[in-house]
Design an enzyme around this catalytic site. Sequence first.
Site, PDB file in Angstrom:
ATOM      1  N   ARG A  33      -1.606  -0.443  71.695  1.00  0.00           N
ATOM      2  CA  ARG A  33      -1.580   0.400  70.493  1.00  0.00           C
ATOM      3  C   ARG A  33      -0.224   0.248  69.792  1.00  0.00           C
ATOM      4  O   ARG A  33      -0.121   0.332  68.574  1.00  0.00           O
ATOM      5  CB  ARG A  33      -1.826   1.877  70.869  1.00  0.00           C
ATOM      6  CG  ARG A  33      -3.165   2.110  71.537  1.00  0.00           C
ATOM      7  CD  ARG A  33      -3.284   3.519  72.074  1.00  0.00           C
ATOM      8  NE  ARG A  33      -2.252   3.824  73.063  1.00  0.00           N
ATOM      9  CZ  ARG A  33      -2.056   5.030  73.596  1.00  0.00           C
ATOM     10  NH1 ARG A  33      -2.813   6.055  73.234  1.00  0.00           N
ATOM     11  NH2 ARG A  33      -1.108   5.224  74.495  1.00  0.00           N
ATOM     12  N   ASP A  58       3.787   5.691  70.888  1.00  0.00           N
ATOM     13  CA  ASP A  58       4.638   6.557  70.075  1.00  0.00           C
ATOM     14  C   ASP A  58       5.912   5.878  69.584  1.00  0.00           C
ATOM     15  O   ASP A  58       6.575   6.379  68.675  1.00  0.00           O
ATOM     16  CB  ASP A  58       5.001   7.815  70.865  1.00  0.00           C
ATOM     17  CG  ASP A  58       3.766   8.647  71.137  1.00  0.00           C
ATOM     18  OD1 ASP A  58       2.949   8.779  70.227  1.00  0.00           O
ATOM     19  OD2 ASP A  58       3.616   9.139  72.268  1.00  0.00           O
ATOM     20  N   HIS A  63       3.957  14.099  75.966  1.00  0.00           N
ATOM     21  CA  HIS A  63       2.670  13.566  75.483  1.00  0.00           C
ATOM     22  C   HIS A  63       2.817  13.244  73.988  1.00  0.00           C
ATOM     23  O   HIS A  63       3.685  12.469  73.620  1.00  0.00           O
ATOM     24  CB  HIS A  63       1.596  14.601  75.806  1.00  0.00           C
ATOM     25  CG  HIS A  63       0.178  14.125  75.712  1.00  0.00           C
ATOM     26  ND1 HIS A  63      -0.174  12.805  75.682  1.00  0.00           N
ATOM     27  CD2 HIS A  63      -1.000  14.822  75.638  1.00  0.00           C
ATOM     28  CE1 HIS A  63      -1.500  12.713  75.600  1.00  0.00           C
ATOM     29  NE2 HIS A  63      -2.016  13.919  75.567  1.00  0.00           N
TER      30      HIS A  63
HETATM   31  N1  AMX Z   1      13.068   7.304  79.865  1.00  0.00           N
HETATM   32  C1  AMX Z   1      13.764   7.745  80.943  1.00  0.00           C
HETATM   33  N2  AMX Z   1      13.217   7.990  82.135  1.00  0.00           N
HETATM   34  C2  AMX Z   1      11.906   7.733  82.254  1.00  0.00           C
HETATM   35  C3  AMX Z   1      11.133   7.234  81.206  1.00  0.00           C
HETATM   36  C4  AMX Z   1      11.754   7.031  79.959  1.00  0.00           C
HETATM   37  N3  AMX Z   1      11.093   6.626  78.874  1.00  0.00           N
HETATM   38  N4  AMX Z   1       9.863   7.080  81.642  1.00  0.00           N
HETATM   39  C5  AMX Z   1       9.840   7.493  82.921  1.00  0.00           C
HETATM   40  N5  AMX Z   1      11.089   7.877  83.306  1.00  0.00           N
HETATM   41  C6  AMX Z   1      11.487   8.477  84.568  1.00  0.00           C
HETATM   42  C7  AMX Z   1      10.696   9.760  84.771  1.00  0.00           C
HETATM   43  O1  AMX Z   1      11.299  10.849  84.053  1.00  0.00           O
HETATM   44  C8  AMX Z   1      10.760   9.925  86.272  1.00  0.00           C
HETATM   45  O2  AMX Z   1      12.028  10.428  86.598  1.00  0.00           O
HETATM   46  P1  AMX Z   1      12.226  11.501  87.796  1.00  0.00           P
HETATM   47  O3  AMX Z   1      11.822  10.765  89.014  1.00  0.00           O
HETATM   48  O4  AMX Z   1      13.664  11.831  87.722  1.00  0.00           O
HETATM   49  O5  AMX Z   1      11.325  12.655  87.483  1.00  0.00           O
HETATM   50  C9  AMX Z   1      10.677   8.485  86.748  1.00  0.00           C
HETATM   51  O6  AMX Z   1      11.082   7.667  85.650  1.00  0.00           O
HETATM   52  C10 AMX Z   1       9.279   8.078  87.177  1.00  0.00           C
HETATM   53  O7  AMX Z   1       8.370   8.318  86.126  1.00  0.00           O
HETATM   54  P2  AMX Z   1       7.049   7.435  85.921  1.00  0.00           P
HETATM   55  O8  AMX Z   1       6.219   7.579  87.161  1.00  0.00           O
HETATM   56  O9  AMX Z   1       7.407   6.075  85.489  1.00  0.00           O
HETATM   57  O10 AMX Z   1       6.374   8.123  84.677  1.00  0.00           O
HETATM   58  P3  AMX Z   1       5.431   9.409  84.642  1.00  0.00           P
HETATM   59  O11 AMX Z   1       4.047   8.993  84.924  1.00  0.00           O
HETATM   60  O12 AMX Z   1       6.002  10.518  85.490  1.00  0.00           O
HETATM   61  O13 AMX Z   1       5.603   9.880  83.134  1.00  0.00           O
HETATM   62  C11 AMX Z   1       5.792   9.521  80.803  1.00  0.00           C
HETATM   63  C12 AMX Z   1       5.056   9.125  82.076  1.00  0.00           C
HETATM   64  C13 AMX Z   1       5.107   8.902  79.612  1.00  0.00           C
HETATM   65  C14 AMX Z   1       5.735  11.072  80.666  1.00  0.00           C
HETATM   66  C15 AMX Z   1       7.283   9.055  80.906  1.00  0.00           C
HETATM   67  O14 AMX Z   1       7.317   7.643  80.952  1.00  0.00           O
HETATM   68  C16 AMX Z   1       8.151   9.581  79.796  1.00  0.00           C
HETATM   69  O15 AMX Z   1       8.693  10.685  79.896  1.00  0.00           O
HETATM   70  N6  AMX Z   1       8.293   8.806  78.659  1.00  0.00           N
HETATM   71  C17 AMX Z   1       9.018   9.251  77.502  1.00  0.00           C
HETATM   72  C18 AMX Z   1       8.183  10.229  76.704  1.00  0.00           C
HETATM   73  C19 AMX Z   1       7.017   9.507  76.016  1.00  0.00           C
HETATM   74  O16 AMX Z   1       7.182   8.465  75.412  1.00  0.00           O
HETATM   75  N7  AMX Z   1       5.824  10.115  76.085  1.00  0.00           N
HETATM   76  C20 AMX Z   1       4.639   9.579  75.388  1.00  0.00           C
HETATM   77  C21 AMX Z   1       3.619   8.940  76.324  1.00  0.00           C
HETATM   78  C22 AMX Z   1       2.416   8.470  75.578  1.00  0.00           C
HETATM   79  C23 AMX Z   1       1.653   9.636  75.051  1.00  0.00           C
HETATM   80  O17 AMX Z   1       1.072  10.404  75.796  1.00  0.00           O
HETATM   81  N8  AMX Z   1       1.655   9.843  73.770  1.00  0.00           N
END
Ligand code: AMX
Length: 432
Positions: free
Chosen positions: A324, A370, A268
């Site tokens: 954003r 972010d 997050h």
């Molecule tokens: N890098 C690598 N892998 C990623 C990824 C990324 N940036 N975003 C998603 N994936 C992977 C997930 O880890 C998941 O893998 P798994 O099946 O092995 O568990 C798969 O792709 C499916 O995920 P998703 O359905 O697309 O995303 P989610 O809804 O589960 O999670 C989020 C969303 C933001 C947590 C994820 O995209 C992520 O970890 N991003 C990087 C961290 C980040 O930038 N967080 C900030 C979000 C905005 C905020 O709240 N401030």
Amino acid sequence: MSLKEKLFEKIQEHRPRTTRLLKEFGGVKVGEVTIDQAIGGARGVRCLVTDISYLDPMEGIRFRGYTIPETMAALPKPEGKDYPYVEGFWYLLLTGDIPTMEETLELVEDFKKRSEVPSYVYDVLKALPKDTHPMVMFSSAILAMQKESKFTAFYNKGFNKMDAWDSMYEDSTDILARLPEIAAFIYRYKYKGGDIIANPKSDMGTNFATMMGIDAPYDDVARMYFILHSDHESGNASAHTTHLVASTLSDAYYSLSAGMNALAGPLHGLANQEVLGWLQNVIKKLDGVEPTEEIMKKFVWETLNSGAVIPGFGHAVLRKTDPRYQSQREFCEKHLPDDKIFKYVDMLYRVVPDILVEQGKAKNPWPNVDAQSGVIQWFYGITEYDFYTVMFGVGRAIGVLANITWDRALGYALERPKSLTTAMLEDIAKKA
Ligand code: AMX
């Protein structure tokens, strides 16, 4: 008419809509829940209600119906500044109306009166070890102020559901007015040898910039940053946690402190510190060599192959570039087009989405808020990136506090979803 009077008018107008939905249509189905959703973090389950913001997967966020550019254009701004008063934005989130300059300035005065931080909060912060994460300090400071709660005093005198919004509004506004000083104190205390700068008692953006010790246009950065990070409807972890805790009739201090703990997670709000950390690591490894797109691709794959995520990319709801992110990118293009880190972040924008698509896991390969925010902070001298989530938190407080004020106004219930056992799910699966 003051904001509080206007808010009361809006609450009275709104209450019959909620009552009617419950009384006449309470049994109407809004959606269904799949096993995927039950195990997978309730993605997309439609079971929360808020009128403060709405997140469209393709368009991004609208605050009270206004897109980010519309919000920035419509709200009153301090003279000669590019971004609006945060106080006016608070008015918009609470009422749905754009305040006039006069209404905004009235609110700026109100915030000034409420902005005194009790001295014991600083004693609490100073009692923590210096290497405590700034988010722990921020959350502790908010919680430490709980004894000031007007809602809890009201509850202890004899709780009345219809009037509960009033003290929730009071607590929320008190907290909001104090957060810039608390955040800046944590920064100066932790990283600047405790050289604290007095609150100039101006508007929220100017107060924060001054107390951080950073010149203009950082006051505009603060306004932009707080507004952009405020609200992203109510299912995200910080908003949902704040709402959940408030639903127990906990006051705004308990609820916001809990919400900030959710924001502190790397999936997050902590992602903004992680983006800068990731980039600094790349720069260190390159040891003076300018990265090319090929080199950057190699680092991205290395991170993915190690099992880690690329911070700043992907989103649980959004399916395109986060507006954003876009908004902050425009700021960078205007104020720091030649900045080295901005160029690297821009390079990531060009290489990461294709790689995430090729990897085939992330549902959204595009950057989120972010990916860009740390660059701006770094440019203005805030290189202590573990502080970034605190600034996200000051912004997020605006949205979640507006939400819990309305939760009380509409008498939203104690939250209590139902859980099933794995065996029950297996049974449901067998019968499907
Ligand atoms: N890098 C690598 N892998 C990623 C990824 C990324 N940036 N975003 C998603 N994936 C992977 C997930 O880890 C998941 O893998 P798994 O099946 O092995 O568990 C798969 O792709 C499916 O995920 P998703 O359905 O697309 O995303 P989610 O809804 O589960 O999670 C989020 C969303 C933001 C947590 C994820 O995209 C992520 O970890 N991003 C990087 C961290 C980040 O930038 N967080 C900030 C979000 C905005 C905020 O709240 N401030």
